[in-house]
Design an enzyme around this catalytic site. Structure first.
Site, PDB file in Angstrom:
ATOM      1  N   THR A  80       0.801  -1.223   0.000  1.00 44.28           N
ATOM      2  CA  THR A  80       0.000   0.000   0.000  1.00 44.28           C
ATOM      3  C   THR A  80       0.836   1.277   0.000  1.00 44.28           C
ATOM      4  O   THR A  80       0.651   2.158  -0.850  1.00 44.28           O
ATOM      5  CB  THR A  80      -0.936  -0.005   1.217  1.00 44.28           C
ATOM      6  OG1 THR A  80      -1.816  -1.121   1.076  1.00 44.28           O
ATOM      7  CG2 THR A  80      -1.747   1.284   1.308  1.00 44.28           C
TER       8      THR A  80
HETATM    9 ZN    ZN Z   1      -3.229  -1.285  -0.374  1.00 39.56          ZN
END
Ligand code: ZN
Length: 422
Positions: A80
């Site tokens: 992320t």
């Molecule tokens: Zn992510």
């Protein structure tokens, strides 16, 4: 304002014909001013592009059909924070310095990087597009984005605020307690402001599809429910923009896809490596290691042996297609499992299933979402897959910033989707 209303009314007459004075404009149109398009970058964390085909996302699917769409390749590692920083800097993680969700650095020996870290030290190697915008006098606002609560370029001071950093004009400290409804309402509230304090570039971040994917796996009912929910919120955003008379160039992306994982696909490191020869820095969808002093040769040889479902390299020998391995923050040894396998320190008796990402960016399961819709984009364009280093150059065009001298991607893969080409 009166002149703007008159101009708007006259332009309506010009388009529609048949009216001679502004008094013919319906009363509910009088409050509208002619607004320049705002650029809104939306991230739906963990949204695989095939999720559009489930029949659960009518708004997103319509925006894709009426705009431009593609399968987007994340950068490595498909995690992320590294990918969100790539999306707004245009550099791959090996070059922008957010090389993992968890990092160690000799400059911060007692404070490893975690996803809550806002010390600019970790982020200063690459400038995000909202800082470029602010410096150019283009007001920006972040309804969450990894790194958006960091006073960029600043210096952390013990027991005091960061000195000399640049933030978006409006930003919020990340909290999962802020509901998706609140997030969309915050964006619309910003756009209700008078023009001089209204943002021209906005980020908006949703984490619920990723959380559902980790919990239940990509094919789960949890993911389906999260898809329906996030699509409703995108619908509210689009409706709210329309009510404000606010044209928008929406760039809707994800940072990575999601692969199904299971306790039946686990690689246990203590079955491969001798105790006391390494320290595990990260594990899961990949693993990184620091050797214990004096055991470097042992670790190198043990990792170099054949391992079912996993390949390992010293960082200098990671294959070039990963564009990874030169940064100081990357530990000396690296292992990548087959997609859907989990590297774990040890084996557990507990049975589980779920989802994860962090794998090979070329694996179909890791593919990311790209949907662009608005006056800057042509309708019905399906682009060839491209890497997510394209997004920052695209945002710069939409916002009106010059091309960056430092970029790992170019506008070329999406140029065909732009309605006005240079
Ligand atoms: Zn992510």
């Amino acid at each position: 304002m009166k002149n703007i209303v008159a101009a708007f009314a006259l332009s309506l007459c010009g388009i529609l014909g048949g009216c001679t004075t502004p008094s013919n404009v319906p009363a509910d149109h009088v409050a509208l001013e002619e607004r320049a398009p705002v650029t809104i970058l939306v991230s739906i964390d963990g949204f695989h592009p095939d999720f559009l085909d489930r029949g659960l996302t009518p708004t997103l699917s319509r925006l894709a059909a009426d705009g431009a769409t593609a399968k987007m390749r994340p950068s490595f590692p498909t995690k992320t924070f590294p990918n969100h920083w790539t999306l707004v800097t245009g550099l791959v993680p090996d070059h922008h310095g957010i090389t993992a969700n968890r990092m160690e650095d000799q400059g911060r020996p007692e404070e490893p990087f975690s996803m809550a870290t806002v010390d600019p030290y970790w982020w200063n190697e690459a400038k995000p597009v909202w800082v470029e915008a602010e410096q150019a006098g283009i007001r920006s606002a972040a309804m969450f984005w990894p790194g958006s609560a960091v006073p960029w370029g600043g210096t952390a001071v013990r027991y005091g605020p960061v000195e000399d950093g640049i933030l978006p004009s409006d930003w919020q400290q990340f909290s999962m307690q802020v509901s998706n409804t609140q997030r969309v309402n915050a964006v619309l509230d910003w756009l209700r402001r008078p023009e001089d304090i209204r943002p021209q570039f906005i980020t908006l971040y949703f984490d619920t599809v990723d959380s559902a994917g980790h919990d239940g796996g990509p094919e789960s009912a949890e993911v389906d429910a999260a898809l329906r929910d996030v699509d409703t919120h995108i619908e509210h955003l689009v409706e709210g923009l329309s009510q404000l008379g606010q044209p928008a160039n929406l760039v809707i992306v994800s940072d990575h896809g999601m692969a199904a994982t299971s306790s039946e696909r686990v690689i246990a490191l203590d079955e491969i490596l001798a105790d006391g020869t390494y320290r595990l820095v990260e594990a899961g969808a990949y693993a990184t290691f620091e050797p214990v002093a004096g055991r470097e040769a042992y670790l190198a040889a043990a990792l170099d042996a054949d391992h079912p479902h996993m390949e390992c390299w010293p960082k200098e020998e990671i294959p070039a297609r990963f564009e990874y391995g030169s940064h100081d923050r990357i530990p000396p040894f690296f292992c990548l499992p087959e997609t859907g396998w989990t590297i774990s320190a040890t084996r557990s008796d507990v049975e589980w299933t779920g989802g994860n990402h962090g794998y090979d960016p070329f694996a179909p399961e890791m593919s990311a979402l790209f949907v662009a819709n608005g006056p800057a984009f042509r309708e019905g364009v399906i682009l060839e897959p491209f890497q997510n280093t394209v997004i920052a150059p695209l945002l710069r065009v939409l916002i009106g910033l010059p091309a960056s001298e430092r970029a790992d991607g170019s506008l070329a893969p999406v140029a065909h989707a732009l309605s006005v080409q240079d």
